[in-house]
Write a protein that holds these residues in place. Structure first.
Motif, mmCIF file in Angstrom:
data_model
loop_
_atom_site.group_PDB
_atom_site.id
_atom_site.type_symbol
_atom_site.label_atom_id
_atom_site.label_comp_id
_atom_site.label_asym_id
_atom_site.label_seq_id
_atom_site.Cartn_x
_atom_site.Cartn_y
_atom_site.Cartn_z
ATOM 1 N N PRO A 289 -7.244 4.691 -4.973
ATOM 2 C CA PRO A 289 -5.694 3.875 -5.203
ATOM 3 C C PRO A 289 -5.869 2.452 -5.024
ATOM 4 O O PRO A 289 -6.619 2.167 -4.223
ATOM 5 C CB PRO A 289 -5.026 4.907 -3.930
ATOM 6 C CG PRO A 289 -6.032 6.056 -3.544
ATOM 7 C CD PRO A 289 -7.290 5.692 -4.003
ATOM 8 N N GLN B 115 0.819 -1.197 0.110
ATOM 9 C CA GLN B 115 0.183 -0.069 0.021
ATOM 10 C C GLN B 115 0.808 1.266 -0.141
ATOM 11 O O GLN B 115 1.861 1.465 0.587
ATOM 12 C CB GLN B 115 -0.918 -0.014 1.250
ATOM 13 C CG GLN B 115 -2.096 1.157 1.405
ATOM 14 C CD GLN B 115 -2.663 0.829 2.555
ATOM 15 O OE1 GLN B 115 -2.679 1.479 3.578
ATOM 16 N NE2 GLN B 115 -3.767 0.108 2.435
ATOM 17 N N ASN B 116 0.552 2.355 -0.793
ATOM 18 C CA ASN B 116 1.045 3.560 -0.770
ATOM 19 C C ASN B 116 0.321 4.550 -0.012
ATOM 20 O O ASN B 116 -0.766 5.111 -0.331
ATOM 21 C CB ASN B 116 1.010 4.194 -2.362
ATOM 22 C CG ASN B 116 1.932 5.391 -2.594
ATOM 23 O OD1 ASN B 116 2.241 6.194 -1.581
ATOM 24 N ND2 ASN B 116 2.542 5.337 -3.876
ATOM 25 N N GLU B 117 1.107 4.981 1.131
ATOM 26 C CA GLU B 117 0.273 5.829 2.144
ATOM 27 C C GLU B 117 0.291 7.230 1.547
ATOM 28 O O GLU B 117 -0.607 7.871 1.909
ATOM 29 C CB GLU B 117 1.164 5.601 3.511
ATOM 30 C CG GLU B 117 0.908 4.326 4.070
ATOM 31 C CD GLU B 117 1.465 4.638 5.571
ATOM 32 O OE1 GLU B 117 1.908 5.781 5.989
ATOM 33 O OE2 GLU B 117 1.642 3.330 6.301
ATOM 34 N N LEU B 118 1.145 7.528 0.956
ATOM 35 C CA LEU B 118 1.351 8.861 0.172
ATOM 36 C C LEU B 118 0.101 9.103 -0.956
ATOM 37 O O LEU B 118 -0.503 10.054 -0.913
ATOM 38 C CB LEU B 118 2.680 9.232 -0.473
ATOM 39 C CG LEU B 118 3.703 9.422 0.675
ATOM 40 C CD1 LEU B 118 5.207 9.485 -0.374
ATOM 41 C CD2 LEU B 118 3.627 10.353 1.641
ATOM 42 N N ALA B 119 -0.085 8.109 -1.685
ATOM 43 C CA ALA B 119 -1.198 8.002 -2.542
ATOM 44 C C ALA B 119 -2.695 7.965 -1.811
ATOM 45 O O ALA B 119 -3.274 8.841 -2.391
ATOM 46 C CB ALA B 119 -1.273 6.707 -3.660
ATOM 47 N N MET B 120 -2.621 7.367 -0.747
ATOM 48 C CA MET B 120 -3.821 7.450 0.202
ATOM 49 C C MET B 120 -4.239 8.736 0.641
ATOM 50 O O MET B 120 -5.311 9.296 0.488
ATOM 51 C CB MET B 120 -3.961 6.481 1.265
ATOM 52 C CG MET B 120 -3.932 5.126 0.748
ATOM 53 S SD MET B 120 -3.799 4.028 2.513
ATOM 54 C CE MET B 120 -5.300 4.650 3.109
ATOM 55 N N GLU B 121 -3.160 9.514 1.115
ATOM 56 C CA GLU B 121 -3.259 10.951 1.774
ATOM 57 C C GLU B 121 -3.758 11.662 0.643
ATOM 58 O O GLU B 121 -4.357 12.757 0.615
ATOM 59 C CB GLU B 121 -2.077 11.414 2.534
ATOM 60 C CG GLU B 121 -2.042 10.428 3.770
ATOM 61 C CD GLU B 121 -3.013 10.769 4.516
ATOM 62 O OE1 GLU B 121 -3.663 11.565 4.791
ATOM 63 O OE2 GLU B 121 -3.380 9.763 5.399
ATOM 64 N N ALA B 122 -2.831 11.746 -0.587
ATOM 65 C CA ALA B 122 -3.241 12.738 -1.531
ATOM 66 C C ALA B 122 -4.778 12.510 -2.520
ATOM 67 O O ALA B 122 -5.361 13.426 -2.513
ATOM 68 C CB ALA B 122 -2.092 12.351 -2.904
ATOM 69 N N PHE B 123 -4.974 11.441 -2.079
ATOM 70 C CA PHE B 123 -6.336 10.989 -2.693
ATOM 71 C C PHE B 123 -7.342 11.744 -1.829
ATOM 72 O O PHE B 123 -8.273 12.362 -2.054
ATOM 73 C CB PHE B 123 -6.605 9.366 -2.816
ATOM 74 C CG PHE B 123 -8.204 9.127 -3.076
ATOM 75 C CD1 PHE B 123 -8.479 9.104 -4.500
ATOM 76 C CD2 PHE B 123 -9.208 8.739 -2.227
ATOM 77 C CE1 PHE B 123 -9.599 8.710 -4.865
ATOM 78 C CE2 PHE B 123 -10.503 8.666 -2.520
ATOM 79 C CZ PHE B 123 -10.570 8.646 -3.932
ATOM 80 N N CYS C 118 -5.812 -0.141 -1.277
ATOM 81 C CA CYS C 118 -6.383 0.624 -0.344
ATOM 82 C C CYS C 118 -7.802 0.459 0.038
ATOM 83 O O CYS C 118 -8.634 1.362 -0.049
ATOM 84 C CB CYS C 118 -6.198 2.080 -0.968
ATOM 85 S SG CYS C 118 -4.353 2.426 -0.849
#
Length: 234
Positions: free
Chosen positions: A172, A35-43, A175
């Motif tokens: 994403p 999982q990409n945590e940065l992608a989650m927060e950006a989403f 997630c």
């Protein structure tokens, strides 16, 4: 608790008190290792496309079949599907060795506690189109539903027939916890659908319909289980 009441309590104590009051923890599927945590927060900060941002509200108070608030662009809807059937694994319970199954396709609006769902035999482009049609029929006249869903092949294919009053936003990859409907499925399984033997395929379908309709009759559950602060602020 600290933010709302300026009280700091150990996590274990909070869990014990919640359990005493009858609450249970609902979680999505296990967290994916890639999982990409940065992608989650950006989403979370910018999920609504620029083409749908800043559109003016239209009058609210439409007919009873409003699924989403009466707005020209609405962000409060999530979609997913759950499988149920014979040979479904159950923790510490009976396991049916047969292989009949059905899928619940469901979409919810946490802001109004409403939803639209179908029980279908397969997960593919054709059945997904049927579900989008069902959702479109429930959208308020003049409103536009923005639906969050994962990147399953039958969700993202160009062959999918998307109604004109619906836009799809892909979550994403890897997630599932970003989709509140995952928690809806867990609640339905834990309370209405698990640890039972199904007598036939028709019985599976009937019980899936019964569980979904029971959820729809309890809008406060959709509001509490499905609410996400980051989604309501888009």
């Amino acid at each position: 608790l600290h933010y709302e009441f300026a009280v700091s309590i150990d996590t274990t104590t909070v869990g014990r008190e919640l359990k005493r009051l009858g609450y249970v923890k609902l979680t999505a599927r296990p967290r994916h290792h890639a999982q990409n945590e940065l992608a989650m927060e950006a989403f979370k900060k910018g999920a609504l496309p620029p083409s749908l941002q800043g559109q003016s509200n239209s009058p609210e108070g439409h007919a009873d079949r409003d699924l989403v608030p009466g707005r020209s662009a609405d962000r409060a809807e999530e979609q997913d599907h759950a499988a149920l059937g014979q040979a479904w694994d159950t923790a510490l319970g009976t396991k049916d060795q047969r292989t009949k199954s059905a899928y619940i396709f469901g979409a919810i609006c946490p802001e109004h506690g409403k939803g639209a769902g179908l029980v279908l035999p397969f997960c593919n482009t054709e059945t997904m189109t049927l579900h989008l049609t069902e959702i479109a029929l429930a959208v308020a006249p003049g409103a536009h539903a923005v639906i969050l869903m994962d990147q399953a092949g039958w969700h993202m294919t160009d062959k999918l027939d998307v109604p004109c009053n619906i836009s799809i936003i892909a979550l994403p990859a890897k997630c599932p916890e970003l989709n509140p409907v995952e928690n809806i499925w867990q609640f339905m399984r834990d309370n209405w659908l698990s640890n039972r033997v199904f007598t036939s395929h028709d019985n599976i379908v009937d019980l899936c319909c019964e569980a979904w309709n029971k959820l729809i009759d309890q809008p406060w559950r959709i509001m509490t289980i499905g609410h996400r602060k980051w989604a309501s602020e888009l």
